[in-house]
Every structure is written in C-alpha cells, then in structure tokens.
Design an enzyme around this catalytic site. Sequence first.
Site, PDB file in Angstrom:
ATOM      1  N   SER A 181       1.241  -1.125  -0.424  1.00 59.53           N
ATOM      2  CA  SER A 181      -0.040   0.268  -0.180  1.00 59.53           C
ATOM      3  C   SER A 181       0.558   1.196  -0.146  1.00 59.53           C
ATOM      4  O   SER A 181       1.606   1.483  -0.853  1.00 59.53           O
ATOM      5  CB  SER A 181      -1.175   0.062   1.438  1.00 59.53           C
ATOM      6  OG  SER A 181      -1.413   1.302   1.054  1.00 59.53           O
ATOM      7  N   THR A 182       0.825   1.975   0.908  1.00 54.85           N
ATOM      8  CA  THR A 182       1.749   3.203   1.124  1.00 54.85           C
ATOM      9  C   THR A 182       2.921   2.811   0.652  1.00 54.85           C
ATOM     10  O   THR A 182       3.794   2.221   2.050  1.00 54.85           O
ATOM     11  CB  THR A 182       1.425   4.012   2.817  1.00 54.85           C
ATOM     12  OG1 THR A 182       0.151   4.154   2.417  1.00 54.85           O
ATOM     13  CG2 THR A 182       1.527   5.306   2.125  1.00 54.85           C
ATOM     14  N   HIS A 207      -2.613  -0.867  -3.216  1.00 57.71           N
ATOM     15  CA  HIS A 207      -3.663   0.153  -2.556  1.00 57.71           C
ATOM     16  C   HIS A 207      -3.951   1.115  -3.687  1.00 57.71           C
ATOM     17  O   HIS A 207      -2.467   1.936  -3.894  1.00 57.71           O
ATOM     18  CB  HIS A 207      -3.889   0.620  -1.377  1.00 57.71           C
ATOM     19  CG  HIS A 207      -4.333  -0.836  -0.595  1.00 57.71           C
ATOM     20  ND1 HIS A 207      -3.849  -1.148   0.524  1.00 57.71           N
ATOM     21  CD2 HIS A 207      -5.081  -2.109  -0.861  1.00 57.71           C
ATOM     22  CE1 HIS A 207      -4.219  -1.701   1.332  1.00 57.71           C
ATOM     23  NE2 HIS A 207      -4.871  -2.996   0.103  1.00 57.71           N
ATOM     24  N   MET A 300      -0.067   1.455   5.168  1.00 56.47           N
ATOM     25  CA  MET A 300      -0.644   1.401   5.722  1.00 56.47           C
ATOM     26  C   MET A 300      -2.080   0.623   7.125  1.00 56.47           C
ATOM     27  O   MET A 300      -2.371  -0.241   5.677  1.00 56.47           O
ATOM     28  CB  MET A 300      -1.137   3.233   6.130  1.00 56.47           C
ATOM     29  CG  MET A 300      -2.332   3.199   5.561  1.00 56.47           C
ATOM     30  SD  MET A 300      -2.842   4.748   5.184  1.00 56.47           S
ATOM     31  CE  MET A 300      -3.851   4.724   4.041  1.00 56.47           C
ATOM     32  N   ASP A 303      -4.302  -4.438   6.144  1.00 55.26           N
ATOM     33  CA  ASP A 303      -4.647  -5.351   5.210  1.00 55.26           C
ATOM     34  C   ASP A 303      -3.944  -6.285   4.742  1.00 55.26           C
ATOM     35  O   ASP A 303      -2.769  -6.180   4.707  1.00 55.26           O
ATOM     36  CB  ASP A 303      -5.042  -4.580   4.126  1.00 55.26           C
ATOM     37  CG  ASP A 303      -6.058  -5.241   3.026  1.00 55.26           C
ATOM     38  OD1 ASP A 303      -6.368  -6.405   3.339  1.00 55.26           O
ATOM     39  OD2 ASP A 303      -5.837  -5.556   1.562  1.00 55.26           O
TER      40      ASP A 303
END
Length: 361
Positions: A181-182, A207, A300, A303
């Site tokens: 993600s991030t 994401h 972050m 997930d």
Amino acid sequence: MIKVMIVDDSAVVRAVISDILQREPDMQVIATAPDPVFAMSKMNQQWPDVLILDIEMPRMDGLTFLRQIMQQRPTPTVICSTLTTEGADITLQALRAGAVSIVAKPTAGLSDFLRSQDEDLVSVVRAAASANIKRLRSGTASTAAAAAAPPKLTADAILEAPRNTPRLSQTTDRVVAIGTSTGGTQALEYLLPRLPATVPGLVIVQHMPAQFTQSFARRLNDLSRIEVKEAVSGDRVVTGRALIAPGGRHMLLKRNGAQYVVDVVDGPPVSRHRPSVDVLFRSVAKAAGANALGVIMTGMGDDGARGMKEMRDAGAPTVAQDEASCIVFGMPKEAIKHGGAADIAALEDIPAMIVRYGNAN
C-alpha cells in the site's frame, strides 16, 4: 501535533480539507495556499509535517514544486489528484518524485465527495506523518488510495476461509503473491525490474484508485524484463508475468486444471480496501497452498495480515518487509504480529529471495 499545509487552487478544497483535519485533536492546519509560490513563502516561516498538494495550479504546477521540495527538504506529501486518465499519468510522475499517497478527487461535487471520505483523509494524513523520511527522496514513488470509509469487513465477504483442508502437494508451478500500500509504488518499482524473465508468475495487490492501476502497470512493464499488466479475469499466471489487481475490484487466484488463473470480481471493500490483500492471500492459500510465496511490503493498516497467516498455515513460505526499508511499517508489522511472516527482509533483499524461491527444487 501533526502540522499540515494545504496547497490547492480550489478554495472549496482548501476549506473542506481544513475543516475535516482541524476537528482532529492531533492535527493542525498551519496554512493554506492557492499556489506553490505563495506556499513556499509560508513554508519558509513554518515548515509542515505533511503537505497536501494539488497538481494543476497557477504560477507553478504541483509536480515542479514537489521536485523542488524533495531536493530542498523531503516532506511527506499527499497528492490531491483529479480522477482522469491524464491526471493519472501526471500523478504517477508525482509519486515517482517522492509523494507518499493519493487522494483522488472528482471534477465535480468536490465538497460532498471530500466530506464523505473524511475518515480516510485523516488516516492518509496520519500515515504520511509517520512516513520514514529517509526513504523519501526524488526518484522514488509510493501510494495509498483514499476512498469512502466502509465497514471493516474481512475476506469472508468475498470467499470462505480455508477449513482444515489438507495441504496441497508441491508442484513445479509456483506463484508469488505480493501485497502493498503506502510506499508500494516505490517498492514495486525497485522490485520488479530486478526480476529475471524466468521468475514464477506474480499476482500483486497495490492499493490504488481504479484510474491509476493501468497507468502504473504500463510504467512497470516499461521498466521490467518481465511482462506486467493490469489483470482481467481469465489471465493466466505464468512464468515471467506479473498481474496487478485493478483498482476498485478484488483479484483472486484460482486453479484451472493444471494452470493458475486470476478472477477479477466486484464486492465490498475488505479491510477497507478494494482490491484487498487479504482477499488475494486467502485465495492463494486455497488455490496454491505450499506452491506459493507470500510477500507483504510497506503500507498503512493491517490489510494482508490475516491472509498471510492463512498462507503460512497452508504451507507457503512468507516474508515481510523490514521496518528500516518501509515508507510505512503498518502492514508488515501487523503480518508479523499475527504470525503470518516466517521471514523479515529488507526491500533490497526481496528480489533475490523471490529468485531463490523460483529456482528451488
């Protein structure tokens, strides 16, 4: 206190985001500006912890401004980008220049749209504030998409959990499943170009909003020796190919006879994300078992943590990116805490681990 500056030529955007963030006890909007030139004069007086930055603005565009900031004083930056194809390409350039996250905004109905996703705006700013500054530098890229905050569902919403099924026997066909993600754009742009064309097929959840994954896949394909594409249902998972889950839809691995294929499906967000790493990892645990390698990288939230534990329980080797090389250590940290990560490794070591896995008998 997280000090935030908002740079956007839309007075509506500045006002709404300011109102949302100012309600948080740990956040303070120290300044707003309609363009980068005005913003820099304010930043010279007080530097923000997080910068929220539009791309298209008068006097200086946001991309040029971001590159200047990353050279002068790397600062966690959230890009506030319009949901268009052209906007996607420009935003990816901003992510490569060092931005942390994307907040995708429509061309109309801005106020209602932003207020509907206030929880995610706050989460994105908090994640940006915790970013590893040493990993923010010109030429890197990372992203996490902000979307309307749904209930935090588990992967049960998409497919059933494994039910004490016997472990699948190992075969010569192997799969590598990656969730991030991030900071994931940076991580994937580092990882994929270092993989040989003989690497096992990869399935990847990053994401991102729907409008950005196709452009991102094209970018990775141009950089890499392997084929990289945005997945569509029925795509085969084969040696030398990486399939990126499309933004806004879940991706599952399935066994079709002697072949692995992906299924791209609709459904509610899982762990507040669509696509969800938990959904991908659970499907890999069920379809491939010990014939897959699970990798969870910078991001972050949590997930992927439960899905990675299911992969490990099914006999799959698993690895989490270490804290020092993460932009945000949230997802790997949660995977480790849940017992899903058998190994912990720096980003720089993960390509070799994947190659070794593919070459193992």
